[in-house]
Enzyme design. Structure first.
Site, PDB file in Angstrom:
ATOM      1  N   GLN A 137     102.038   4.469 -16.443  1.00 57.83           N
ATOM      2  CA  GLN A 137     101.094   3.853 -17.553  1.00 57.83           C
ATOM      3  C   GLN A 137     102.041   4.339 -18.974  1.00 57.83           C
ATOM      4  O   GLN A 137     102.590   5.103 -19.020  1.00 57.83           O
ATOM      5  CB  GLN A 137      99.968   4.787 -17.803  1.00 57.83           C
ATOM      6  CG  GLN A 137      98.783   4.759 -16.772  1.00 57.83           C
ATOM      7  CD  GLN A 137      97.669   5.235 -17.096  1.00 57.83           C
ATOM      8  OE1 GLN A 137      97.262   4.935 -18.285  1.00 57.83           O
ATOM      9  NE2 GLN A 137      96.863   6.148 -16.482  1.00 57.83           N
ATOM     10  N   GLY A 138     101.871   3.347 -19.923  1.00 60.90           N
ATOM     11  CA  GLY A 138     102.370   3.284 -21.083  1.00 60.90           C
ATOM     12  C   GLY A 138     101.413   3.215 -22.248  1.00 60.90           C
ATOM     13  O   GLY A 138     101.595   2.219 -22.638  1.00 60.90           O
ATOM     14  N   SER A 177      99.991   6.428 -24.124  1.00 63.13           N
ATOM     15  CA  SER A 177      99.964   7.184 -25.457  1.00 63.13           C
ATOM     16  C   SER A 177     101.154   6.977 -26.164  1.00 63.13           C
ATOM     17  O   SER A 177     102.257   6.773 -25.545  1.00 63.13           O
ATOM     18  CB  SER A 177      99.690   8.489 -25.183  1.00 63.13           C
ATOM     19  OG  SER A 177      98.567   8.868 -24.407  1.00 63.13           O
ATOM     20  N   GLU A 205      90.202   4.308 -14.632  1.00 62.29           N
ATOM     21  CA  GLU A 205      90.891   5.641 -14.782  1.00 62.29           C
ATOM     22  C   GLU A 205      89.831   6.520 -14.851  1.00 62.29           C
ATOM     23  O   GLU A 205      90.008   7.547 -14.472  1.00 62.29           O
ATOM     24  CB  GLU A 205      91.904   5.608 -16.127  1.00 62.29           C
ATOM     25  CG  GLU A 205      92.560   7.091 -15.726  1.00 62.29           C
ATOM     26  CD  GLU A 205      93.596   6.935 -17.064  1.00 62.29           C
ATOM     27  OE1 GLU A 205      93.738   6.000 -17.836  1.00 62.29           O
ATOM     28  OE2 GLU A 205      94.320   8.008 -17.088  1.00 62.29           O
ATOM     29  N   ASN A 249      87.282  14.129 -23.389  1.00 56.35           N
ATOM     30  CA  ASN A 249      85.813  14.066 -23.027  1.00 56.35           C
ATOM     31  C   ASN A 249      84.898  13.969 -24.440  1.00 56.35           C
ATOM     32  O   ASN A 249      83.704  13.574 -24.510  1.00 56.35           O
ATOM     33  CB  ASN A 249      85.469  15.321 -22.121  1.00 56.35           C
ATOM     34  CG  ASN A 249      85.758  15.212 -20.825  1.00 56.35           C
ATOM     35  OD1 ASN A 249      86.616  14.336 -20.412  1.00 56.35           O
ATOM     36  ND2 ASN A 249      85.325  16.130 -20.154  1.00 56.35           N
ATOM     37  N   GLU A 250      85.634  14.419 -25.583  1.00 52.19           N
ATOM     38  CA  GLU A 250      84.907  14.259 -26.710  1.00 52.19           C
ATOM     39  C   GLU A 250      84.636  12.767 -27.041  1.00 52.19           C
ATOM     40  O   GLU A 250      83.294  12.429 -27.531  1.00 52.19           O
ATOM     41  CB  GLU A 250      85.508  14.562 -27.853  1.00 52.19           C
ATOM     42  CG  GLU A 250      85.739  16.394 -28.004  1.00 52.19           C
ATOM     43  CD  GLU A 250      86.254  16.962 -26.682  1.00 52.19           C
ATOM     44  OE1 GLU A 250      87.312  16.541 -26.232  1.00 52.19           O
ATOM     45  OE2 GLU A 250      85.611  18.180 -26.189  1.00 52.19           O
TER      46      GLU A 250
END
Lengths: 325, 382, 325, 382
Positions: free
Chosen positions: B127-128, B130, B247, B363-364
Site C-alpha cells: 500500500q502507498g 501514508s 481494510e 480508532n479515534e
C-alpha cells in the site's frame, strides 16, 4: 501529618535527574540492546557509582523515602542496569546479613552488580552476582551456567541461571520479605517514572505533529486519553511514596501498602504505554523512534509483578481473605 | 432466509476439503515472520503452493485462479486456515485490499492482467497511502502525479511511508495528487506502480515488534502509463475509500483469525494447572469477544448478500477487532506472567496487536466515522 | 449458513414495534410507577394479547428465533409487565408439563399473567401467578402473602412472596433448565432493546442541545462515547440472536451461548446507560426527563443476571473449569 | 518537612475529641435524605448542633464560629465525620464553596455579616450557576443584572436551574450578566441573593435518585444592593472559578467520604460468606482507589501549605473522585446482585454517584482542562 520532601531529598532527586539526563539519554538505552556499544552502559554505572548510588543505603544513610524518587528517576531514564536490585535490595540485605561473602566493598566501588532472579534474571548479563529470593530464604549465586534469553525489551540483557543449591545467604524470613518488598517498591517507583517519560514524549510529539491542519494534540480524543493517563499516574505516585514510608518505618501495614503501590503503578504504567503508542500513531510503532525503549521496559517491569499475590495481600489486610468463594 | 449457523451439505464438503488440504500442507514448523526479508521469501513459496491448489483467493472467479466460492465458504476457508495455524498471508494487501477495489473499479483489461499474477503471488502488492505529513489525515497527501501527455501517462514524485512489507514487494498501489489546485481529498488519483520502475527507491525500517516490516518509498519522476490508473483521474479518494473499507472490515479481518487466537488463549489458560479466577475470567471474556465478532460478521455477510453495503459499519468492525486483538494478547501475557518478557509468539503478537488500533485509520477516526455516519451526529467539532 | 430474518419475522417485529410505540410510550412506563394510572398499563396488556403475544409460542407457533427480536422490542419500550415471563417462559413450560392447573387458557385470553421469582418478583403486583425456578424443579404459586417492595425502578411493581411448598409443577430438570435459559435469553434481548432506546434518546438530545455555540453532539468526546456504546450493543445483539437459535434447536451448546448472550448484553446495556446519562449532562439526571425510565429498567434487568454462574458455564464449556485456582 | 503519615500529638488529640463528640452525638438512625423537604429540616437541626459544638466549620477563624484548625486537622475531622456515618452536610454549598470564595474575594463587612450565620446554619446557601442554555458552557449565561443607580444596586432577571436543594435554602450565590455587550465570560458579576427577595420564585423538581433535590429559580427584577456583589463588578468569572475550584477539589470532596464508602464496601464484601473472587477483587481495587485518593490529597495539602496553588490540579481531583465514587457503588451493587434493585442506601448512593461525573463541570470538560493547563496541550480543537 506531613507528606512532602525535604530540601535534601529534592536536591538529591534533581542531581540524579540531571546525571541521568546526560549519562542515560535514549542513545544509551539503545546501546544496551544487542549489538550496541556496552561501554556507554558501563560509563553510566560509573557515573551512578560516582554519586554513591550503589551503596546509598549504607554509605549515604538513605532510607526508602529518600530512595524512592531516585528510583523513579532511574525508571524515567530506563537505566538498563540493576540499580534497584543492587542499591535498594542486595546492598541492604548483605549489610543486614553481615555480608558473609565480602561483596559490599565491591558494590561500593562499582565493581560488583547484583541482579535478582525471578524466572528470568534481568540485567543478568551485566551482573556479577545473582540474588535469589525464595520464600523464607535467600541465596547468592554467580553467573556460572547462565544462558542468554532474548526478551522483548532487548536492553534487559536477561539470562536464566540454575536454581542455587548449597548454603543460603540467610533464612531470616523477615529480612528476605523486606528485600522482596524493596524490590517490589523499586519496580513500582520505576513504573511511575517510565509512565511519566512516556507521557512527556507523547505530549511533546502531539504538540508538534499536525494533521487536518492542526496539532494532533488539539483534538479532544487525544487530550482526553492523555488526561486519563496522567490522572492514573498522579494518583499512583503518592501510593508509592506512602509505601516507601511504611517500609522505611517497618510499619505493620507495609505489606498492604507496597502491594497497593505495585498494583496502582502497574496499571498506571500500562495505561501510559497504551496511550502513548496510540496517541503517537504510526511513528510510535517504529523502533527508530524512542518511545518503544520505555514502553518495552515498562511491560518488562510490570511483568515481574505478581498481581494475584499482591491482590491477595491487600485482601488479607482488609480481612477479605475468607470472603473468597 | 432465516437463521442456521450450521454448514449446509456443500459448505460442509467445502470445509472438509479445505481442512484436509491444510492438514496435509501447512508447514509443521511455523515459518519465520513474513515481515522479514528471509521469512517473506518462505511465505511467497507458501503462497504459491496455496495458489497451485487454488486456495489463494477462493472467492474469486475461476478464470483468475479462484473457486467462485460464496462469502460463507470464504469465511469457512478462513476459519480453517487460521485454526490450522497456517502462515500469515503476505499477499493480503493485494488479494484482500486491492483486488476487491479492482473488482469494483478496475477495467476488464486491468483485472485480466493483474489478478492472475496476484493470485499466483507473482506480483506482490503493498500500500502507498501514508506520507510523512499525511497519516491519519490521508487527505493531506502531497505526492504528485504530473501529466505526461506525450508519453500517455503520468510522472509520480513524492514519499510514501509506513508501507508494510514495502521492501519486499514488487508493486505498490496508492494515491497521488493529479490536480494540485484542488482542495484536500479532491484532485487525487489512484495509481498502480511497479516498484522496479526507474525513479523508485525503497528503504526498509523497523517496527515495534522487531520486524523490519515497514518501508519508505521515494518516487522521483516515475512514469506510470494511463493503463495503470485505477478508477479514473481525480477519482482517487472514492476508490481509496473502497480499499480502506476492505481494510477495516470483514475482508481483511475475517473472524477465523480471532477465533483461532481466542482458542489458543483458552488452551494456554487450560494448560496452567492453577490459574487465578481473574485470569480465567479474562480468557472467557476474550473468547466471548471473538465469538461476538464471528457472529457479527455472519450478520454482516447476510446483509451484504441481501445487497446492503457495509459502508460505515466497517468502522465498527475495525473498532471491535482491533480492541479484541489487543485484549486477547494482553490476557495471554497476564497468564504468562514473568515469561511474558520473552520474545516469543504471544509477546510478538501483542506488539503486533497494538498496531491494530492505529493503522487503516486510527480508532479515534473510526469512532468519529461511526458517530457521524451511523449515528448521524453533526460533523466537525474536531 | 444463514443469519438473517425471514420476511415474516421482520413483519412481526415491525408490528410489535408499531404497537408498542403507541401503546407503550414513556407516559405508560411512567404510569406504571407508584401513584400512576394503572389502567393504561392494563390497556397495554390487552393490546399485546390482541396480537397473540402471551400465547405466541403455542398459538402462533413461534420459536425462540421468532420471539427474540419481539422481546428486544419490549425492552426498547420498557414494557412494565411480565411479557418475557408469561409468553416466553411460563406458557411453554405449562404446555410442556400438561398445564396441570389449567392456566393456559387464561394466559391466552389475557386474564392470567405469570411473574417469575428471583429474590424479588418483578411485576409481581401485576401478576396472577408466580413461577419459581429452583434448580431441578419448578413451582407455581399465587400471590398470597406477597409483600410490596420499593425498587429503584418504580415501574417494577415488585413483591416478595413466600418460598413455595407442596407439589412442584415439574421436577424435570431439563424442562426447568430450558425455562431458566428462556428467561435469561429474554433478559438479554430486553437489555439490547433498552440499550438501543437509551442511545436513540441520547443521539436525539445531543443533536439538538447546544453548548459553546455548537450542538453537544459535535464534540469528539461525546461522539466517541456514543460510538463505543453503539459498538458494544451491535456486537452483543448477534450473540443474543445466536443464543435464540441454539435454544430453539435445543442444541448442545445452548447453555454456553445463552450465557454468552447474557454477559455481553448486560455489559452493553450498562455501558449504554452510563454513556447516555453522561452525554445528557444534568437533564439526564432528572426524573422529569424520560431517560431514567429506561436506565433504571436496564439496571433492574441486569441485576437479575447471575454473572458468576454465567461465567462459570462458559468456562465449563471451554473446559476451563479445572483451571480455577 | 518530610513524610510522616501518622498524627502528631496535637492532631491525635484533635482526632480523639472529634471522635468522642461524634460518637456521642451522631444520630443512631440515619436521617431521611437532606434533599427532601422534611429531611432537610432534620439536617438543619443537626447542622445547628454541629455549630453549637463548633464542629460546623473547623478550619474557620474562631470569630466566625470555627476552631482555626489546620488543613490536616480539617482532613482528620472529615475522616472521623464520615467514618462515624454522620449526616450529609446540607450546608456544604455555603461552608465549603461560598466561604472559601468569601475568604479570598469578600470584604471584611461581607465576611463579618455572612460567615457567622452560615456557620450556624441560619443562612442556607445554594448555587446559581446553570441556566437552561448554560450548563457545561457556563459562559453562556443569559441572566442579567441591570444597574439601578438610584437605589445603589442591581436588578436581576433570568432563570437558574439544577440548583441543588434550592427549594429549601434561604440564599443563592450566582453569576449574572452585568455587561450585555461583553463577550461570553466577560461582563459577568457574582451576586449574593436572598431567596425571599421580591421577584424570586423557586420550583423544586426531581432527581434520578428519587429526591426532589433540584430547583429552578426564576428571578424577575430582583433588587440586590451593591453590598452583595462579591469580588467586584465584571469580575464574576474569576470569582466563580475559585468557587468551582473548591467544588472540584479537596474542599468539597475530602477523602474521608470515600474512605468511609470504601470501608463500607469492604464490610459488605466481608459479610458475604462466599464471594466470587472477581467481586472480592473489585472491592479490593475500590479500596485501593480510595486510599490513592486519600494519599493524593495529603500530597496536595502539603503543596498548598507550601504555597503551591491547586489550580488545574483540582480537575484531576474531580476526575478521580467522581469515577471512584461510581466504581465503589457499582461494586457494591454487583455484590448485592438481585437485591441491588431495592431502593436502599447503596442503590441510592449509586444513582447519586452518577451525578459526580456531570456536575461542577462534566468530566469531559475536566479532561480538557487537565490536558490544556496541566499537560500544556494546545487549546481549542473542540
Amino acid at each position: 501529618m506531613r507528606f512532602g520532601w525535604t530540601a535534601d531529598q529534592v536536591a538529591l532527586r534533581e542531581a540524579v535527574r540531571d546525571l541521568l539526563a546526560s549519562a542515560c539519554p535514549p542513545s544509551v538505552v539503545r546501546a544496551a540492546w544487542p549489538g550496541g556499544d556496552e561501554s556507554s552502559v558501563e560509563a553510566l554505572w560509573s557515573a551512578l557509582t560516582g554519586m554513591g548510588i550503589p551503596g546509598a543505603v549504607g554509605e549515604l544513610g538513605l532510607d526508602e523515602v529518600d530512595l524512592v524518587s531516585l528510583l523513579e528517576e532511574t525508571g524515567y531514564a530506563a537505566v538498563p542496569l540493576p540499580v534497584v536490585e543492587t542499591a535498594a535490595v542486595a546492598a541492604p540485605l548483605l549489610a543486614a546479613t553481615g555480608d558473609p561473602g565480602g561483596h559490599l566493598p565491591g558494590i561500593l566501588a562499582g565493581r560488583t552488580r547484583v541482579a535478582v532472579a525471578g524466572g528470568l534474571v534481568p540485567y543478568g548479563r551485566r551482573a556479577t552476582l545473582v540474588l535469589h529470593l525464595d520464600g523464607p530464604a535467600a541465596w547468592l549465586s554467580t553467573l556460572d551456567g547462565a544462558v542468554d534469553e532474548t526478551t522483548v525489551d532487548g536492553s534487559l540483557a536477561a539470562v536464566r541461571v540454575p536454581k542455587p543449591s548449597g548454603e543460603p545467604l540467610t533464612e531470616d524470613a523477615e529480612l528476605v520479605g523486606l528485600a522482596a518488598d524493596r524490590l517490589a517498591l523499586g519496580a513500582a517507583a520505576q513504573l511511575v517514572g517510565l509512565g511519566r517519560r512516556m507521557l512527556d514524549l507523547t505530549v511533546g510529539y502531539v504538540r508538534e505533529r499536525r494533521q487536518f491542519g492542526v496539532p494532533v494534540g488539539s483534538f479532544q480524543a487525544v487530550k482526553h486519553h492523555l488526561a486519563d493517563a496522567l490522572v492514573r499516574l498522579e494518583f499512583a505516585a503518592p501510593a508509592v511514596y506512602a509505601a516507601a514510608w511504611a517500609l522505611a518505618g517497618r510499619r505493620p501495614e507495609r505489606g498492604r501498602d507496597v502491594s497497593t503501590a505495585v498494583l496502582l503503578a502497574t496499571e498506571a504504567a500500562r495505561e501510559a504505554a497504551r496511550t502513548a503508542i496510540q496517541c503517537h500513531g504510526a511513528i510510535g510503532y517504529t523502533v527508530e523512534y524512542d518511545l518503544h525503549l520505555y514502553a518495552k521496559r515498562a511491560w518488562a517491569v510490570a511483568a515481574t509483578c505478581d498481581t494475584d499475590a499482591h491482590l491477595a495481600r491487600v485482601a488479607e489486610a482488609l480481612d477479605l481473605k475468607g470472603a473468597a468463594a | 432466509m432465516t437463521v442456521d449457523l450450521t454448514d449446509t451439505a456443500s459448505e460442509a464438503a467445502f470445509r472438509a476439503e479445505a481442512r484436509a488440504w491444510l492438514r496435509a500442507n501447512v508447514p509443521a514448523q511455523p515459518l519465520p515472520s513474513g515481515d522479514t526479508r528471509e521469512g517473506f521469501a518462505r511465505h511467497v513459496d507458501w503462497e504459491r503452493r496455496l495458489h497451485e491448489a487454488r486456495w489463494s483467493a477462493v472467492s474469486w472467479p475461476e478464470r483468475y485462479g479462484g473457486r467462485d466460492a460464496s462469502l460463507w465458504e470464504w469465511l469457512i476457508f478462513e476459519e480453517e486456515y487460521h485454526a490450522a495455524g497456517a502462515p500469515q498471508r503476505v499477499t493480503q494487501n493485494g488479494i484482500f485490499l486491492l483486488a476487491p477495489t479492482l473488482f469494483e473499479f478496475g477495467t476488464d483489461g486491468q483485472r485480466d492482467r493483474l489478478l492472475p499474477r496476484m493470485a499466483a503471488a507473482e506480483d506482490l502488492w503493498c500500500q502507498g497511502w501514508s506520507e510523512p505529513e499525511a497519516g491519519s489525515d490521508l487527505a493531506g497527501i502531497r505526492s504528485t502525479a504530473v501529466r505526461d501527455e506525450a508519453a500517455g501517462g503520468w510522472r509520480l514524485s513524492g514519499q510514501k511511508t509506513w508501507t508494510t512489507r514495502g521492501a519486499f514487494c514488487t508493486h505498490l498501489f496508492g494515491l497521488f495528487r493529479t490536480d494540485p489546485a484542488a482542495a484536500r481529498h479532491r484532485g487525487l488519483t489512484y495509481f498502480l506502480v511497479p516498484l522496479d520502475a526507474p525513479g523508485v527507491t525503497v528503504r526498509g525500517f523497523g517496527r515495534l515488534d522487531g520486524d523490519e516490516g515497514f518501508a519508505e518509498v521515494f518516487l522521483s519522476d516515475v512514469f506510470v502509463p494511463d493503463a495503470d490508473v485505477l478508477g479514473g483521474v481525480g477519482e482517487g479518494w472514492r476508490v481509496a475509500m473502497a480499499t480502506t473499507g476492505s481494510e477495516r472490515g470483514l475482508t481483511l479481518r475475517s473472524p477465523g483469525r480471532f477465533l483461532a487466537a481466542a482458542d489458543r488463549l483458552v488452551a494456554l489458560a487450560r494448560s496452567r494447572g492453577s490459574l487465578a479466577p481473574r485470569l480465567r475470567e479474562r480468557a472467557v471474556r476474550a473468547w466471548m469477544g471473538a465469538r461476538a465478532y464471528h457472529l457479527y460478521t455472519l450478520r454482516d455477510v447476510d446483509a451484504l448478500l441481501a445487497g446492503v453495503p457495509a459502508g460505515a459499519r466497517s468502522s465498527m468492525n475495525k473498532l471491535f477487532w482491533s480492541e479484541l486483538d489487543v485484549d486477547i494478547h494482553e490476557a495471554a501475557l497476564e497468564i504468562l506472567g514473568p515469561e511474558a518478557r520473552v520474545d516469543a509468539a504471544w509477546s510478538r503478537g501483542f506488539l503486533f496487536s497494538l498496531s491494530g488500533p492505529i493503522y487503516a485509520g486510527t480508532n479515534e477516526i473510526q469512532r468519529t466515522i461511526v458517530a457521524e455516519r451511523v449515528l448521524g451526529l453533526p460533523r466537525g467539532g474536531g
